[in-house]
Design a protein around this motif. Sequence first.
Motif, PDB file in Angstrom:
ATOM      1  N   UNK A  33     -53.315  40.457 -20.601  1.00  0.00           N
ATOM      2  CA  UNK A  33     -54.434  39.665 -20.102  1.00  0.00           C
ATOM      3  C   UNK A  33     -54.942  40.357 -18.838  1.00  0.00           C
ATOM      4  N   UNK A  34     -56.163  40.890 -18.915  1.00  0.00           N
ATOM      5  CA  UNK A  34     -56.744  41.673 -17.815  1.00  0.00           C
ATOM      6  C   UNK A  34     -58.009  40.984 -17.326  1.00  0.00           C
ATOM      7  N   UNK A  35     -58.170  40.904 -16.015  1.00  0.00           N
ATOM      8  CA  UNK A  35     -59.392  40.349 -15.431  1.00  0.00           C
ATOM      9  C   UNK A  35     -60.190  41.441 -14.741  1.00  0.00           C
ATOM     10  N   UNK A  36     -61.499  41.488 -15.038  1.00  0.00           N
ATOM     11  CA  UNK A  36     -62.423  42.311 -14.261  1.00  0.00           C
ATOM     12  C   UNK A  36     -62.931  41.442 -13.111  1.00  0.00           C
ATOM     13  N   UNK A  37     -62.610  41.822 -11.891  1.00  0.00           N
ATOM     14  CA  UNK A  37     -62.939  41.026 -10.711  1.00  0.00           C
ATOM     15  C   UNK A  37     -63.821  41.839  -9.778  1.00  0.00           C
ATOM     16  N   UNK A  38     -64.867  41.193  -9.257  1.00  0.00           N
ATOM     17  CA  UNK A  38     -65.724  41.880  -8.299  1.00  0.00           C
ATOM     18  C   UNK A  38     -66.929  41.038  -7.964  1.00  0.00           C
ATOM     19  N   UNK A  39     -67.684  41.436  -6.947  1.00  0.00           N
ATOM     20  CA  UNK A  39     -68.876  40.687  -6.542  1.00  0.00           C
ATOM     21  C   UNK A  39     -69.990  40.840  -7.568  1.00  0.00           C
ATOM     22  N   UNK A  40     -71.020  40.011  -7.442  1.00  0.00           N
ATOM     23  CA  UNK A  40     -72.180  40.119  -8.328  1.00  0.00           C
ATOM     24  C   UNK A  40     -72.778  41.518  -8.227  1.00  0.00           C
ATOM     25  N   UNK A  41     -73.116  42.090  -9.395  1.00  0.00           N
ATOM     26  CA  UNK A  41     -73.743  43.400  -9.413  1.00  0.00           C
ATOM     27  C   UNK A  41     -72.783  44.568  -9.381  1.00  0.00           C
ATOM     28  N   UNK A 201     -54.467  33.554 -11.088  1.00  0.00           N
ATOM     29  CA  UNK A 201     -53.728  32.562 -11.868  1.00  0.00           C
ATOM     30  C   UNK A 201     -53.430  33.018 -13.285  1.00  0.00           C
ATOM     31  N   UNK A 202     -54.310  33.848 -13.887  1.00  0.00           N
ATOM     32  CA  UNK A 202     -54.162  34.134 -15.318  1.00  0.00           C
ATOM     33  C   UNK A 202     -53.827  35.584 -15.653  1.00  0.00           C
ATOM     34  N   UNK A 203     -54.147  36.521 -14.789  1.00  0.00           N
ATOM     35  CA  UNK A 203     -54.131  37.937 -15.190  1.00  0.00           C
ATOM     36  C   UNK A 203     -52.749  38.578 -15.085  1.00  0.00           C
ATOM     37  N   UNK A 204     -52.426  39.417 -16.081  1.00  0.00           N
ATOM     38  CA  UNK A 204     -51.291  40.331 -15.940  1.00  0.00           C
ATOM     39  C   UNK A 204     -51.669  41.461 -14.983  1.00  0.00           C
ATOM     40  N   UNK A 205     -52.912  41.943 -15.135  1.00  0.00           N
ATOM     41  CA  UNK A 205     -53.435  42.953 -14.213  1.00  0.00           C
ATOM     42  C   UNK A 205     -54.876  42.616 -13.864  1.00  0.00           C
ATOM     43  N   UNK A 206     -55.265  42.999 -12.662  1.00  0.00           N
ATOM     44  CA  UNK A 206     -56.626  42.775 -12.177  1.00  0.00           C
ATOM     45  C   UNK A 206     -57.283  44.131 -11.955  1.00  0.00           C
ATOM     46  N   UNK A 207     -58.514  44.264 -12.452  1.00  0.00           N
ATOM     47  CA  UNK A 207     -59.318  45.468 -12.237  1.00  0.00           C
ATOM     48  C   UNK A 207     -60.396  45.100 -11.218  1.00  0.00           C
ATOM     49  N   UNK A 208     -60.238  45.572  -9.989  1.00  0.00           N
ATOM     50  CA  UNK A 208     -61.202  45.256  -8.928  1.00  0.00           C
ATOM     51  C   UNK A 208     -62.316  46.295  -8.972  1.00  0.00           C
ATOM     52  N   UNK A 209     -63.560  45.809  -9.129  1.00  0.00           N
ATOM     53  CA  UNK A 209     -64.700  46.706  -9.270  1.00  0.00           C
ATOM     54  C   UNK A 209     -65.685  46.524  -8.123  1.00  0.00           C
ATOM     55  N   UNK A 216     -59.382  49.423  -7.662  1.00  0.00           N
ATOM     56  CA  UNK A 216     -57.926  49.291  -7.781  1.00  0.00           C
ATOM     57  C   UNK A 216     -57.595  48.554  -9.070  1.00  0.00           C
ATOM     58  N   UNK A 217     -56.488  48.928  -9.687  1.00  0.00           N
ATOM     59  CA  UNK A 217     -55.947  48.226 -10.843  1.00  0.00           C
ATOM     60  C   UNK A 217     -54.495  47.891 -10.534  1.00  0.00           C
ATOM     61  N   UNK A 228     -55.648  48.985  -2.045  1.00  0.00           N
ATOM     62  CA  UNK A 228     -55.707  50.451  -2.071  1.00  0.00           C
ATOM     63  C   UNK A 228     -56.858  51.003  -1.246  1.00  0.00           C
ATOM     64  N   UNK A 229     -57.907  50.192  -1.055  1.00  0.00           N
ATOM     65  CA  UNK A 229     -59.091  50.672  -0.337  1.00  0.00           C
ATOM     66  C   UNK A 229     -59.578  49.609   0.647  1.00  0.00           C
ATOM     67  N   UNK A 230     -60.453  50.048   1.524  1.00  0.00           N
ATOM     68  CA  UNK A 230     -61.064  49.110   2.476  1.00  0.00           C
ATOM     69  C   UNK A 230     -61.799  47.982   1.760  1.00  0.00           C
ATOM     70  N   UNK A 231     -62.496  48.324   0.672  1.00  0.00           N
ATOM     71  CA  UNK A 231     -63.235  47.302  -0.048  1.00  0.00           C
ATOM     72  C   UNK A 231     -62.298  46.223  -0.580  1.00  0.00           C
TER      73      UNK A 231
END
Length: 357
Positions: A33-41, A201-209, A216-217, A228-231
């Motif tokens: 279960x992977x989540x793509x996480x990040x701000x709009x756009x 709450x749900x993800x095995x891994x999170x992909x921060x975009x 970071x993953x 991993x980064x400032x962002x």
Amino acid sequence: MSTPFLELSGIRKAFGSFVALEQIDLHIAQGEFVCFLGPSGCGKTTLLRIIAGLEEQTAGRITLAGRDISRLPPAERDYGIVFQSYALFPNLSIADNVAYGLVNRKVPKAKAKARVTELLALVGLPGCEAKFPAQLSGGQQQRIALARALATSPGLLLLDEPLSALDAIVRVKLRQEIRSLQRKLGVTTIMVTHDQEEAFAVADRIVVMNQGVIEQVGSAFDVYRDPATLFVADFVGRINALPAVREGDALRVGEQLFHCAPGSLNGHAQGRELRIYLRPEDVLARPISEGDDNVFEAQIDKIEFMGPYCLVRVTSAPLGSHKLTVYLSLNYLAEAQLEVGSRLPLKLLPERMRVFG
């Protein structure tokens, strides 16, 4: 990781001169279960749509279960999808909505009916076959959309912000149900969300975009504890950021010297301007022993009630104009008789300090 179930290699997407995605490489294991996480756009929904075949990548390759699906139409890709807006057919009964994909695949009526009954029980809505979408609440409609996505037993489940249109209580309950169902079925799942709590709450891994790239993953714990980064440090969770200058093996903030974990200053030259990042829970009000490093006195400027704990904003003369946010429990505030204007010793945990140039 073993052979990935879903593999994205060099995915790029440009809309004219605007680059929405740049060099996306990602492996997802079967049942993950992977989540793509990040701000709009940031490109997370565009990436999901490319996986679904609803957008065509400018470059790159997609492999699903060992099969190259890079240029296949959506109907020939093995997935089910749930949208934010439910996308149910208002003129069809619940049974017909759930069975829609089965009918298109010419599944025999008796078998399709049995599958609908099974799925409605699975999502907690048995016996509602004859109802129509307008007769159900938003949370119930999303359960029906989930049942429809699972009807054909897809290898991949795609969730495009499926909970964002629901109220807070229903959202929390349904995300727990989705995670429980995903574990039970073992279906590989990708969910797009901008809600950090939901991803945690749900993800095995999170992909921060961010701005079309992966920053970071990792697991929720890794992303939160070790950005991993400032962002990622700025975007994920609440953070304190203090400007600092390296002096020897320590960092100076205003008039105060702080020591961090061994190796934290590797690659940062003497006298270089840096930033210390740490979470509010990593600023301790107790226990503090005499002679401890990284201890300073602060004054409470504001107390913000958050239920079981409070966000306490403090200032300290040694730190100059820089403010810190600390989590303190209601019990501790009462026990120590702390209020706005009170002074208290604080300690920065050296092993929790992240240093960025």
